[in-house]
Write a protein that holds these residues in place. Structure first.
Motif, mmCIF file in Angstrom:
data_model
loop_
_atom_site.group_PDB
_atom_site.id
_atom_site.type_symbol
_atom_site.label_atom_id
_atom_site.label_comp_id
_atom_site.label_asym_id
_atom_site.label_seq_id
_atom_site.Cartn_x
_atom_site.Cartn_y
_atom_site.Cartn_z
ATOM 1 N N UNK A 80 87.089 59.764 -53.253
ATOM 2 C CA UNK A 80 86.382 59.266 -52.078
ATOM 3 C C UNK A 80 85.354 58.187 -52.417
ATOM 4 N N UNK A 81 84.622 58.385 -53.499
ATOM 5 C CA UNK A 81 83.582 57.453 -53.891
ATOM 6 C C UNK A 81 83.891 56.924 -55.289
ATOM 7 N N UNK A 82 83.305 55.822 -55.600
ATOM 8 C CA UNK A 82 83.396 55.340 -56.983
ATOM 9 C C UNK A 82 82.554 56.271 -57.842
ATOM 10 N N UNK A 83 82.871 56.384 -59.162
ATOM 11 C CA UNK A 83 82.086 57.269 -60.040
ATOM 12 C C UNK A 83 80.606 56.923 -59.964
ATOM 13 N N UNK A 84 79.785 58.001 -59.998
ATOM 14 C CA UNK A 84 78.348 57.792 -59.812
ATOM 15 C C UNK A 84 77.640 57.696 -61.146
ATOM 16 N N UNK A 85 76.644 56.866 -61.159
ATOM 17 C CA UNK A 85 75.823 56.727 -62.362
ATOM 18 C C UNK A 85 74.953 57.979 -62.539
ATOM 19 N N UNK A 86 74.679 58.332 -63.790
ATOM 20 C CA UNK A 86 73.758 59.456 -64.026
ATOM 21 C C UNK A 86 72.324 58.997 -63.764
ATOM 22 N N UNK A 87 71.474 59.979 -63.452
ATOM 23 C CA UNK A 87 70.066 59.665 -63.212
ATOM 24 C C UNK A 87 69.244 60.260 -64.345
ATOM 25 N N UNK A 88 68.329 59.473 -64.873
ATOM 26 C CA UNK A 88 67.526 59.952 -66.007
ATOM 27 C C UNK A 88 66.064 60.107 -65.614
ATOM 28 N N UNK A 89 65.456 61.179 -66.086
ATOM 29 C CA UNK A 89 64.015 61.367 -65.878
ATOM 30 C C UNK A 89 63.416 61.771 -67.224
ATOM 31 N N UNK A 90 62.394 61.092 -67.690
ATOM 32 C CA UNK A 90 61.840 61.412 -69.017
ATOM 33 C C UNK A 90 61.243 62.816 -69.080
ATOM 34 N N UNK A 91 60.409 63.133 -68.086
ATOM 35 C CA UNK A 91 59.869 64.488 -68.142
ATOM 36 C C UNK A 91 59.427 64.947 -66.766
ATOM 37 N N UNK A 92 59.462 66.237 -66.598
ATOM 38 C CA UNK A 92 59.079 66.848 -65.322
ATOM 39 C C UNK A 92 58.254 68.085 -65.620
ATOM 40 N N UNK A 93 57.214 68.261 -64.828
ATOM 41 C CA UNK A 93 56.383 69.450 -65.023
ATOM 42 C C UNK A 93 56.325 70.235 -63.736
ATOM 43 N N UNK A 94 56.249 71.514 -63.842
ATOM 44 C CA UNK A 94 56.170 72.311 -62.618
ATOM 45 C C UNK A 94 54.876 71.985 -61.869
#
Lengths: 496, 876
Positions: B701-715
């Motif tokens: 249905x869609x073209x392949x999606x790019x991955x998303x990157x996040x360096x860091x996440x804190x609660x």
């Protein structure tokens, strides 16, 4: 209070398994209780083979200490009592009471009436002391009196029947196995009421009481300014009372001459019925003074049939019977030695034998000895690297004798020569062996007239005394001696 | 199996004893139990052989008769054999009684429904009472011994089923007063009394006159199982009278007997104690334990009853007796032992712990008792070994350790010495003439000297390290002790590097107080060497333990020098082990060169591979990751070091699946730009690093999606929305499959499957990009007309909520409105990527709804649009 199992294992260094199980006995009804009491921490009693293997390993009796093995050699694996945990089949069998004596390992596993994790303190487990007593009892039965293998094998064969008497369900009834043997033989005797359980049958015959006092003297002598010499006397009074009646009463008094050394640290046989509080409290822990209780030491008791140790004591006599020094200097492959021994004038100069053994450790065999003795004769045991100075029955009039000489050693060939972990370098000792009959160092004696016997017939009373040496060391004063001296230094300083 | 001779049985029993499990698994195993029972009645076998058969059954009933039914049958058979014995003297009666008892108790068969139990119990009680049971029970000469045996059997049954004899206390008391054998009856009565008291206390019942039952007839009345049933529930883990604080748990304190009961109880106990001197020492000790336990915490029962016994017993050297006194001490404390008594007991114990007439095992046990002494008023925490308050340095004089002691004695005494040192430190005024610390130092020096002996037994080295460990554990806070200890250990290593495994073990177990300085001196000791001596393998072993970021250049210099000498596999592995430690410690510079050199120069391919692996790891992994990857895993050395290493990497470097600590949701729509973009909102439950989110669409249905990157996440810390551009190949809603790859705070890489994300039809809406400023109406009409004839047209009724058309449009269609005549008419043009259009005319709205005319150039959109519009009306 009960035992789950008992083993006797002979230790055979060099044998493929390191030993043989000579006797084992399991108590399934106790095991049943262990399972309930121990709950999740329960580890069943293993079969003999795995048990022996694990025990020999734990006691370091397998000949494989070449490599470091964590479960045995780790610094935190500390055993301060003769009670062990054995790793068997993924679990830990605990507590295993075990000790080695005369190449025989005695072991048992007492019941613990609670969970085993964490380990409860040993003091809270009644079966521990009962287990020790059982093993001591077996040891006494096997080794008291005789030593040869045939006799021991005969006794080992009697053990199953004896334990059936003395410990039928794992709860010990009598640690004196000889009693049990007698009770098998006495089975037909009808017992009157109030017969003590520790006395099977009654004596019939001529009444007689024999009292024998044996004193052993130990010493550590250094001939050094900063280290005090120490010595100690340990006495044992052995009795055999052949008296008629169920419960004859006897009182034995030990007396001291006016200049005698007070008896201390007195331990008595359980048959002693009462004790003077002065006897109970006289202890070597306290500083000695003139007020120390000096007897007579009265021991009222109801004797068992067999020969028994009425009491043990220690004493601090003012001087050692033989005072000496030993000087040894190393000069390459030779050592020069000088020994001087002096018998104290108060000591009876009439020995059954008197010898000074001078061993040389961690060296090659003796190849040559040049010596001069002022008295007695010197024997050389080349392969054993040992000199024995035979002093004989009497010291000369001067009471002082000496030995000087040079000992040359050959090359050290590893296996053969004696190894010692203390005698490194110049650290060396000589050890005195002597025996004097009809004499005690403390002066302690049992006066025949003071022995009171409340039984029918007037018994014949015989008394014996002897002094023997035990661990009587004189250390080389020209080299360090083991740190044990510090303990005695403390002792002396506290006294001053 | 037919009857067997004596010889065959001897062989068979021998084979069984050698390994019961192997024998029972063999062909003869199955019949052994039955054969044994039948052979007991054989006339061909001697009594001696029969006794040995019974002895076997006493030890292995569970193997011979593995279930309750078999045990019951065996007990019945044994009792039958007993009854059938001819009336002459026989050695079999006693073992038969013991065997029947064992079979019932060990086989779980004892109980009111067991016929054998109902035969055995009255028989035993009859024998114990000395009743005349007829000539079947042997000649009179045997009665006395059978009476004692019966008591022992009853005692064992009572032990296994507490309360069994609760109803017979009065009878037992009576027997004790008569002619019965004192010891068996005393012990039986004491045990039954103890159990009855415990059970009654738990059941909150009184003694109910149990002690006064008197001489009830023994034969003929049914056995009372009530107390035993009660007691069976209580044969469970419990503390046997130790320490005193657990009184409450046992519930004994609640038992408050009536004055009459208390008097009877006191009389019974006094009766037992008065004749206790007739018991053997071990039995006296058992009696004291039992009675101590029975009376502990019982109100109105002052323990002074024990006092007359104590003086007599304190003088003995008997281990069991002194132990029993300690049990009484623990149970009754000050109620039985005044401060003076306590001091005397301590002195006797101190004396016994060193008395030359006693064996070593007894000394050691007494030493243990000293350090666990039940004090009247303990100061320290319970359960820890400590020197009692009254045990001052003076009393301990004779208990100091010396090199001449056996290792266990030395350690036990050393422990005491350490406790003294700890006390000494606390005291302000120290003894002038003697310092325990100094003594301790000398002793440790002596131990090290012995351990340093080349070729000496390992036990000496072990002892030295055990002593050092013990000292550190007790005196970790005393630098005055630790400094010389550290120095001494370094010297020990210098003179005997072969003790390296002991050093490694010690470092593993001690705290930083000794561990840190010891590491430093050992490292200095090793790296100062040329790296060429005999003990290289030991040096490497030590270095692998102590190498860290400090003194890098010296360490690397040592290793470079050592590398040339590492010719065999073991040494190479040891060398690489040190490299590994350095890698972990984050040493980078210099190490890379060394590893590269090793990867070329080592002879063994395994070593080269490992060096290369380390080099690659060093080059590619960041410090913390490297630390984790090389974490303390290294299992037992495998055939190849790489295999061993792998076990560690498997955990550290491989990506493991885990439940996600991440929550992902779609935020508000953002209709702008050339493609539809999802705004994703992320929340995390724990810190997450290097998060990579991967998306996949079912089908094409869609073209392949790019991955998303996040360096860091804190609660708890808000994160900017993540933008996920979509490239639909057809304008259709779908589900996105989401996977997350991230690093945990501990440096491990994890992978998680997140719940799928829903991309709705409306998420794909875009405004027409080239909407001209001027003639909007014209633009819309042009689009409208262009849809046909290729596309499709439809109209539908869109119901409106109370807020009318204006609200609906502003909520949902605002960005796409081309022409607006509020509040009644809107023309909406939606671009659906990749290249479809959807046009809506919402005109002439009425109060409750608006007619919608709709056109699209893609007929497949029509149903989706219909659903969307109907959905709108529901949503508003």
């Amino acid at each position: 209070m009960a035992q789950r199992a008992v083993w006797l294992i002979s230790h055979e260094p060099g044998a493929p398994l390191g030993g043989t199980v000579r006797f084992s006995r399991r108590y399934p009804t106790v095991e049943k209780r262990a399972k309930v009491f121990n709950g999740a921490s329960y580890v069943p009693i293993p079969e003999d083979g795995p048990f022996m293997k694990a025990l020999l390993f734990e006691l370091r009796l397998l000949d494989d200490d070449k490599d470091f093995i964590e479960s045995r050699d780790s610094c935190s694996h500390i055993n301060k009592t003769s009670v062990y945990g054995l790793l068997i089949g993924g679990g830990e069998l605990w507590p295993v009471v075990a000790f080695l004596k005369n190449t025989m390992i005695y072991a048992c596993v007492p019941l613990v009436e609670q969970t085993l994790s964490p380990h409860p303190p040993l003091i809270s487990i009644s079966g521990i002391s009962q287990g020790f007593e059982l093993l001591f009892g077996i040891q006494d039965f096997l080794y008291l009196g005789q030593k040869n293998d045939t006799e021991i094998n005969t006794k080992l064969n009697q053990l199953p029947d004896l334990l059936l008497q003395a410990c039928p369900f794992g709860t010990l009834l009598d640690a004196n196995l000889q009693n049990s043997l007698d009770s098998i033989n006495f089975a037909s005797v009808t017992h009157p009421q109030k017969q003590p359980a520790w006395k099977v049958g009654t004596y019939k015959g001529k009444p007689q009481v024999s009292i024998s006092i044996t004193e052993k003297v130990k010493s550590m002598q250094y001939d050094k300014q900063d280290i005090a010499d120490t010595w100690q006397v340990v006495g044992a009074v052995t009795c055999k009372c052949d008296l008629e009646g169920i419960m004859p009463n006897v009182t034995i008094s030990l007396s001291l001459p006016t200049n005698g050394s007070p008896l201390q640290d007195i331990l008595v046989h359980p048959c002693v019925t009462s004790l003077d509080s002065a006897i109970l409290t006289s202890s070597s822990i306290d500083a000695m003074d003139d007020s120390a209780f000096s007897g007579p030491y009265k021991f009222p008791f109801t004797p068992p049939l067999e020969s028994f140790n009425l009491c043990y004591y220690t004493s601090q006599v003012p001087v050692p019977p033989i005072l000496g020094f030993y000087q040894m200097k190393e000069e390459e492959i030779k050592v020069k030695i000088t020994v001087n021994l002096k018998l104290h004038e108060s000591v009876k100069n009439n020995f059954e034998f008197c010898e000074a053994h001078i061993p040389f450790y961690n060296r090659g065999p003796i190849t040559h000895v040049e010596s001069k003795v002022s008295f007695g004769q010197l024997e050389v045991f080349r392969e054993k690297s040992l000199l024995i100075w035979i002093i004989g029955q009497k010291f000369p009039k001067s009471m002082e004798i000496s030995l000087s000489g040079t000992v040359t050693f050959g090359a050290k060939s590893h296996e053969k020569q004696p190894f010692d972990e203390i005698c490194i370098g110049g650290t060396a000792y000589l050890k005195l062996h002597f025996k004097i009959l009809d004499y005690t160092l403390t002066g302690c004696y049992a006066d025949q007239h003071s022995v009171q016997v409340f039984a029918s017939g007037k018994p014949k009373i015989s008394t014996y005394r002897k002094l023997i040496s035990s661990d009587y060391y004189i250390w080389n004063s020209k080299a360090p001696a083991p740190v044990v001296t510090y303990g005695s230094l403390l002792l002396v300083r506290c006294h001053n | 199996m037919g009857p067997r001779g004596r010889e065959t049985w001897a062989q068979r029993l021998g084979a069984f004893r050698a390994s019961p499990s192997a024998f029972m698994a063999g062909p003869e195993g199955e019949d052994l139990g039955c054969d044994l029972l039948s052979e007991l009645r054989s006339e061909k076998l001697s009594e001696q052989t029969k006794v040995s058969l019974l002895a076997l059954s006493l030890e292995y009933p569970a193997q011979l008769w593995p279930d309750t039914a078999a045990a019951e049958a065996a007990a019945t058979s044994l009792l039958d054999t007993l009854v059938l014995l001819p009336p002459r003297p026989s050695a079999l009666r006693r073992p038969l009684l013991l065997a029947a008892t064992t079979a019932l108790a060990a086989g779980d068969a004892l109980g009111p429904t067991s016929a054998a139990s109902l035969r055995l119990l009255p028989l035993l009680l009859g024998l114990a009472s000395g009743s005349d049971l007829g000539r079947g029970f042997g000649p009179a000469s045997e009665q006395r011994s059978l009476q004692a045996t019966a008591c022992e059997c009853l005692r064992e049954l009572e032990s296994c089923k507490p309360g069994l004899l609760g109803g017979r206390l009065g009878l037992l008391r009576g027997l004790l007063g008569q002619e019965g054998p004192v010891q068996p009856l005393s012990l039986l009565l004491a045990l039954a009394l103890r159990n009855a008291l415990v059970i009654q206390a738990r059941a909150r019942a009184g003694l109910q006159g149990l002690l006064m039952a008197g001489d009830a007839p023994t034969v003929g009345i049914p056995w009372n199982w009530a107390l035993a049933e009660e007691g069976a529930a209580h044969l469970q883990p419990q503390a046997p009278g130790w320490p005193a604080t657990e009184v409450q748990e046992c519930g004994l304190a609640v038992l408050e007997p009536s004055p009459e009961e208390a008097r009877e109880l006191r009389a019974a106990v006094a009766q037992l104690l008065d004749t206790s001197y007739l018991l053997t020492p071990v039995a006296q000790a058992q009696l004291l334990w039992l009675l101590g336990w029975a009376l502990r915490g019982l109100r109105g029962q002052p323990p002074v009853l024990f006092k007359p016994q104590l003086v007599r017993l304190l003088g003995t050297a008997q281990l069991t007796l002194l132990h029993a006194i300690l049990a009484l001490k623990a149970a009754f404390g000050e109620a039985l032992f005044t401060a003076q008594d306590e001091a005397l007991l301590l002195r006797r114990l101190t004396l016994a712990a060193q008395h030359p007439a006693l064996p070593l095992s007894a000394h050691l046990f007494y030493l243990h008792c000293l350090l666990s002494f039940p004090e009247n008023w303990p100061l320290g925490p319970t359960g820890e070994e400590a020197a009692p308050l009254l045990l001052g340095p003076r009393l301990c004089r004779g208990l100091l350790p010396s090199l001449l002691h056996n290792p266990m004695a030395l350690l036990a005494r050393l422990h005491l010495l350490c406790l003294l040192c700890a006390d000494d430190e606390e005291k302000e005024e120290k003894a002038q003439d003697w310092s325990p610390q100094h003594y301790l130092e000398e002793l440790l020096a002596g131990l090290r000297q012995r351990a340093a002996l080349d070729g000496g037994p390992r036990a000496l080295a072990t002892l030295c390290f055990q002593a050092s460990y013990l000292v550190v554990r007790c005196l970790a806070m005393q630098p005055a002790v630790l400094t010389p200890l550290t120095r001494g250990l370094a010297q020990l290593y210098q003179s005997r590097p072969a003790l390296a495994p002991h050093f490694v073990d010690l470092l593993d177990r001690v705290g930083p107080e000794l561990g840190e300085p010891l590491r430093v001196v050992l490292r200095q000791e090793v790296v100062a060497r040329p790296g060429k001596d005999e003990a290289l393998c030991w040096h490497l072993q030590i270095l692998a333990k102590v190498a860290d970021g400090n003194a890098q250049s010296a360490t690397l210099g040592f290793l470079r020098a050592a590398a040339a000498r590492c010719t065999d596999w073991d040494l190479q592995q040891a060398l690489l082990q040190v490299c590994r430690a350095l890698l972990r410690a984050g040493v980078g510079k210099g190490l890379a060169d060394l590893l590269q050199a090793l990867a070329r120069q080592l002879e063994d391919p395994d070593g080269r591979d490992r060096a290369r692996l380390y080099y690659i790891l060093l080059a590619h992994l960041a410090g913390p990751k490297l630390g984790v990857a090389l974490g303390p895993s290294l299992a037992a050395p495998a055939a190849s070091s790489l295999v061993a290493e792998n076990q560690g990497f498997a955990a550290a470097l491989m990506v493991q699946e885990a439940p996600a600590p991440i929550r992902l949701s779609v935020g508000p729509r953002r209709a702008e730009g050339p493609v539809p973009v999802l705004q994703l909102q992320v929340e995390v439950l724990e810190p997450v690093y290097s998060l990579e989110l991967r998306f996949r669409v079912e089908g094409q249905l869609y073209a392949p999606l790019e991955a998303v990157h996040v360096p860091c996440l804190y609660p708890g810390r808000p994160c900017r929305p993540l933008l996920l551009p979509l490239q639909p190949r057809r304008p259709a809603p779908t589900h996105l499959d989401v996977r997350a790859l991230y690093t945990t705070p501990s440096g491990l890489t994890r992978h998680a499957h997140l719940p799928p994300l829903l991309v709705t039809f409306a998420d794909l809406f875009l405004p027409f990009p080239q909407s001209p400023e001027g003639d909007k109406q014209g633009f819309f009409e042009e689009l409208w007309d262009s849809c046909l004839p290729k596309g499709a047209e439809s109209s539908l009724w869109c119901p409106l909520g109370p807020r009318g058309l204006e609200a609906l449009v502003s909520h949902h269609l605002e960005p796409f409105v081309v022409v607006a005549q509020p509040p009644t008419s809107y023309h909406v043009a939606i671009h659906l990527p990749p290249n479809s259009r959807l046009l809506l005319r919402l005109e002439a709205a009425q109060v409750d709804g608006v007619p919608v005319a709709l056109r699209t150039d893609d007929w497949a959109v029509l149903p989706l649009a219909g659903d969307y519009l109907r959905g709108l009306s529901a949503a508003v």
